[in-house]
Structure formats: C-alpha cells, structure tokens
Design an enzyme around this catalytic site. Structure first.
Site, PDB file in Angstrom:
ATOM      1  N   CYS A  54       1.531  -5.125  -3.648  1.00 54.35           N
ATOM      2  CA  CYS A  54       0.257  -4.388  -3.694  1.00 54.35           C
ATOM      3  C   CYS A  54      -0.423  -4.767  -5.012  1.00 54.35           C
ATOM      4  O   CYS A  54       0.131  -4.520  -6.090  1.00 54.35           O
ATOM      5  CB  CYS A  54       0.532  -2.884  -3.631  1.00 54.35           C
ATOM      6  SG  CYS A  54      -0.958  -1.881  -3.817  1.00 54.35           S
ATOM      7  N   GLY A  55      -1.600  -5.372  -4.921  1.00 51.81           N
ATOM      8  CA  GLY A  55      -2.280  -5.863  -6.124  1.00 51.81           C
ATOM      9  C   GLY A  55      -2.789  -4.752  -7.018  1.00 51.81           C
ATOM     10  O   GLY A  55      -2.609  -4.792  -8.250  1.00 51.81           O
ATOM     11  N   GLN A 109      -3.749  -4.541   5.932  1.00 52.38           N
ATOM     12  CA  GLN A 109      -5.146  -4.106   5.823  1.00 52.38           C
ATOM     13  C   GLN A 109      -6.068  -5.009   6.659  1.00 52.38           C
ATOM     14  O   GLN A 109      -5.828  -6.224   6.761  1.00 52.38           O
ATOM     15  CB  GLN A 109      -5.657  -4.165   4.360  1.00 52.38           C
ATOM     16  CG  GLN A 109      -5.336  -2.933   3.525  1.00 52.38           C
ATOM     17  CD  GLN A 109      -3.953  -2.963   2.896  1.00 52.38           C
ATOM     18  OE1 GLN A 109      -3.479  -4.024   2.476  1.00 52.38           O
ATOM     19  NE2 GLN A 109      -3.287  -1.813   2.832  1.00 52.38           N
ATOM     20  N   ASN A 115      -8.840   2.913  -6.462  1.00 53.19           N
ATOM     21  CA  ASN A 115      -8.027   3.669  -5.489  1.00 53.19           C
ATOM     22  C   ASN A 115      -6.875   4.344  -6.253  1.00 53.19           C
ATOM     23  O   ASN A 115      -6.519   3.927  -7.362  1.00 53.19           O
ATOM     24  CB  ASN A 115      -7.530   2.756  -4.354  1.00 53.19           C
ATOM     25  CG  ASN A 115      -6.682   1.599  -4.844  1.00 53.19           C
ATOM     26  OD1 ASN A 115      -6.691   1.242  -6.009  1.00 53.19           O
ATOM     27  ND2 ASN A 115      -5.940   0.994  -3.936  1.00 53.19           N
ATOM     28  N   GLU A 166       2.614   1.953   0.124  1.00 56.97           N
ATOM     29  CA  GLU A 166       1.143   2.046   0.159  1.00 56.97           C
ATOM     30  C   GLU A 166       0.650   3.188   1.048  1.00 56.97           C
ATOM     31  O   GLU A 166       1.166   3.379   2.155  1.00 56.97           O
ATOM     32  CB  GLU A 166       0.543   0.737   0.685  1.00 56.97           C
ATOM     33  CG  GLU A 166       0.503  -0.361  -0.336  1.00 56.97           C
ATOM     34  CD  GLU A 166      -0.443  -1.489   0.077  1.00 56.97           C
ATOM     35  OE1 GLU A 166      -1.476  -1.230   0.715  1.00 56.97           O
ATOM     36  OE2 GLU A 166      -0.107  -2.640  -0.248  1.00 56.97           O
ATOM     37  N   ARG A 167      -0.360   3.868   0.560  1.00 54.54           N
ATOM     38  CA  ARG A 167      -1.081   4.837   1.378  1.00 54.54           C
ATOM     39  C   ARG A 167      -1.604   4.093   2.621  1.00 54.54           C
ATOM     40  O   ARG A 167      -2.195   3.027   2.507  1.00 54.54           O
ATOM     41  CB  ARG A 167      -2.249   5.389   0.549  1.00 54.54           C
ATOM     42  CG  ARG A 167      -3.122   6.387   1.257  1.00 54.54           C
ATOM     43  CD  ARG A 167      -4.222   6.885   0.358  1.00 54.54           C
ATOM     44  NE  ARG A 167      -5.183   5.848  -0.020  1.00 54.54           N
ATOM     45  CZ  ARG A 167      -6.357   6.077  -0.608  1.00 54.54           C
ATOM     46  NH1 ARG A 167      -6.697   7.306  -0.916  1.00 54.54           N
ATOM     47  NH2 ARG A 167      -7.169   5.091  -0.926  1.00 54.54           N
ATOM     48  N   CYS A 190      -8.512  -3.103  -2.954  1.00 54.68           N
ATOM     49  CA  CYS A 190      -7.355  -3.883  -2.489  1.00 54.68           C
ATOM     50  C   CYS A 190      -7.265  -5.145  -3.340  1.00 54.68           C
ATOM     51  O   CYS A 190      -7.980  -6.125  -3.096  1.00 54.68           O
ATOM     52  CB  CYS A 190      -7.527  -4.232  -1.015  1.00 54.68           C
ATOM     53  SG  CYS A 190      -6.136  -5.161  -0.354  1.00 54.68           S
ATOM     54  N   GLY A 191      -6.400  -5.112  -4.331  1.00 52.32           N
ATOM     55  CA  GLY A 191      -6.318  -6.225  -5.282  1.00 52.32           C
ATOM     56  C   GLY A 191      -5.921  -7.538  -4.634  1.00 52.32           C
ATOM     57  O   GLY A 191      -6.545  -8.578  -4.851  1.00 52.32           O
ATOM     58  N   ASN A 192      -4.841  -7.519  -3.830  1.00 51.04           N
ATOM     59  CA  ASN A 192      -4.419  -8.757  -3.161  1.00 51.04           C
ATOM     60  C   ASN A 192      -5.489  -9.220  -2.176  1.00 51.04           C
ATOM     61  O   ASN A 192      -5.722 -10.422  -2.016  1.00 51.04           O
ATOM     62  CB  ASN A 192      -3.091  -8.534  -2.425  1.00 51.04           C
ATOM     63  CG  ASN A 192      -1.905  -8.437  -3.372  1.00 51.04           C
ATOM     64  OD1 ASN A 192      -1.912  -9.041  -4.446  1.00 51.04           O
ATOM     65  ND2 ASN A 192      -0.903  -7.675  -2.986  1.00 51.04           N
TER      66      ASN A 192
END
Ligand SMILES: N[C@@H](CCC[C@H](N)C(=O)O)C(=O)O
Length: 286
Positions: free
Chosen positions: A224-225, A52, A163, A215-216, A81-83
């Site tokens: 993925c967080g 990202q 999301n 992930e999309r 985006c958690g991470n």
C-alpha cells in the site's frame, strides 16, 4: 432496478508492488459503475480481480492532466492511492506519450508524478497530517491513542496522506491472523468517521521498515503506497528512522523520502502494465 448496459468497456490491468488495479479511461465516455458492479469486477474468480478500480476523469484544476477516481474492491470510495498514482503515471506515459512529469487530481489532494522508467516512478503525495481529526478520530487530542484489540492494549499512531491510516509498531513481523484481527478491529472501529487503513510496522534499521497493511475496502494487500508513506512519516516524526526509508512489504520495496514537518512526501518504486482487455458482457450501471 439497476440499469443494464451492453457497451464494450476497454480496461487495463496494472500492478505496483503487487497492489493491483483495473484502470478505465472515462475522460470521453459515460462510466458510472455502482458499488455492486465494482465488487463483481474486483472478484478474483468471477471478475477481473483487483484491489482498486482507478477511473480517469477530466480535471478542471489548472495544470492537472486528469482526475483519478479511486474505488476499493468492496465498492467503497477512497481519497488517495499511492501505488495507483505510479500505475497511472506509467499508463499515461505509455499510452498517450504524456509528459514525464504530471499533476494528477485526487479527492485526497494533488499528486505530482515523475516517470523515469517502469522501475523508477515517483509520486509526491503531499504533506502528512498527524492530527487525529484528519484520520476521522474527532475525540482524540493527539496520537498515540490506546485501543483494545482482542484483549490486548495497543498504542496506535496515525496519519492522513489524503486518506486515513493507523499504525501499530510491532517488535516482530505479524502473521496473517494478527494482521487480520488488528486490521479489522482498528480499521472498522466505531470511533472512526470513515474507517481507516491499518499498518503493522517493524523497524529493522534506521533506513529499513517492514510493513503489512490491512487496507480499508480491500483487506490485506501485497503493498500500500499511502500506507508505506504514513508509516515512514510517523516513524520519522518519532525519530525511529531516518530519511530515505525503504519500506519493505510482501510485494516489494518502496522508497519514502520526507524532509520533515510541513514538507511534501515522495515515494519511489515500480509499476507494470499486466494486460489489457475488453468487457463485452452485460454490465450493471447501479
Ligand atoms: N492501495 C492504495 C490505497 C487505496 C485506498 C485505501 N484502501 C483507502 O481506502 O484509503 C495505496 O497504494 O495507497
């Protein structure tokens, strides 16, 4: 014709459990990368390489330090985006001595971060939403919903963390081929309004879950967080695990805490600054 610019662009490469990011601070500069430009920078051989791109913008929401705009590696946009939020918290604390507790604005809602050390950063992502409409499935009254993937009937769960996430509960850890087939088929399903991230989870014990996420907009990632959050929330709601939940992904472990219905969910894990750089070659604005 896309406009071409020659400006020097300072960027930072960060990672959180191997989910990697290019961060650009655009709070005081013009920066409007188009999808083609994002794809070029995301390329792991011809560009910087990342899952990202995180762009910091000024926020006009009271009490918020900044807004974080999230671009996936394929040039599409994401709400959460958690991470990435932990990576931003680390960067802000390191680079501008920002307070250790911050509110960040995203398209998927407000995130509260708490930086204690590079190994212990928390991000409170909000209240999980289990309504299929929040995941973009207008025709589904409740989860689980049955989908056919490669001739196999799967009961699919879902949750929005700002999301969209779908989750398949597996008996054993999936190999890369299964992750790819299930991830592509479910994540790109025509019934979804905006696609979805797809997790495949194995419950190992009441406090441990193994997870792989397709992930999309980025494909299989090391972690993925928001995907770990959605998986833990779904499994907690089903009574399959108990809080706190350690979600183990190929990139490492994220601890997810969710007290239950109507409550916010908090993730805790590490982040790292990998390097910083300047792009001086021509960049495409469009
Ligand atoms: N890696 C992220 C999620 C990034 C956005 C996602 N691919 C989407 O399109 O929703 C995370 O750590 O949450």
């Amino acid at each position: 014709m896309p406009e071409e610019r020659n400006d020097a662009l300072a960027f930072f490469k960060l990672e959180a459990l191997g989910n990697d990011f290019m961060l650009v601070d655009a709070r005081q500069r013009d920066f409007e990368p188009g999808p083609g430009q994002v794809r070029q920078w995301a390329d792991r051989r011809r560009g910087v390489g990342f899952d990202q791109l995180l762009v910091l913008r000024p926020s006009d929401r009271p009490g918020h330090h900044c807004r974080v705009e999230i671009h996936n590696a394929d040039g599409s946009r994401a709400e959460q985006c958690g991470n990435g939020m932990r990576a931003v918290a680390l960067w802000l604390s390191r680079h501008e001595g920002a307070r250790h507790e911050l509110h960040l604005e995203t398209a998927g809602g407000s995130v509260e971060t708490r930086y204690r050390s590079d190994d212990e950063i928390s991000a409170t992502l909000g209240v999980p939403d289990f309504d299929p409409r929040a995941v973009g499935l207008a025709d589904t009254p409740t989860f689980p919903r049955r989908f056919t993937v490669d001739g196999e009937e799967l009961d699919v769960h879902g949750a929005s963390m700002g999301n969209p996430h779908l989750l398949v509960i597996e008996d054993e850890e999936p190999g890369p081929r299964r992750l790819d087939i299930v991830g592509r088929t479910l994540g790109g399903h025509a019934d979804l309004a905006h696609g979805a991230n797809v997790g495949l989870a194995v419950v190992e014990s009441p406090h441990r879950v193994r997870l792989r996420v397709f992930e999309r907009g980025a494909g299989p990632t090391l972690a993925c967080g928001s995907g770990a959050s959605a998986a833990a929330a779904i499994l907690l709601r089903l009574g399959r695990v108990e809080a706190p939940v350690e979600v183990i992904q190929p990139g490492g472990t994220l601890v997810v805490n969710w007290p239950g219905r109507g409550q916010v969910l908090t993730t805790t894990g590490p982040a790292r600054l990998v390097f910083e750089g300047v792009i001086r070659c021509r960049t495409q604005a469009g």
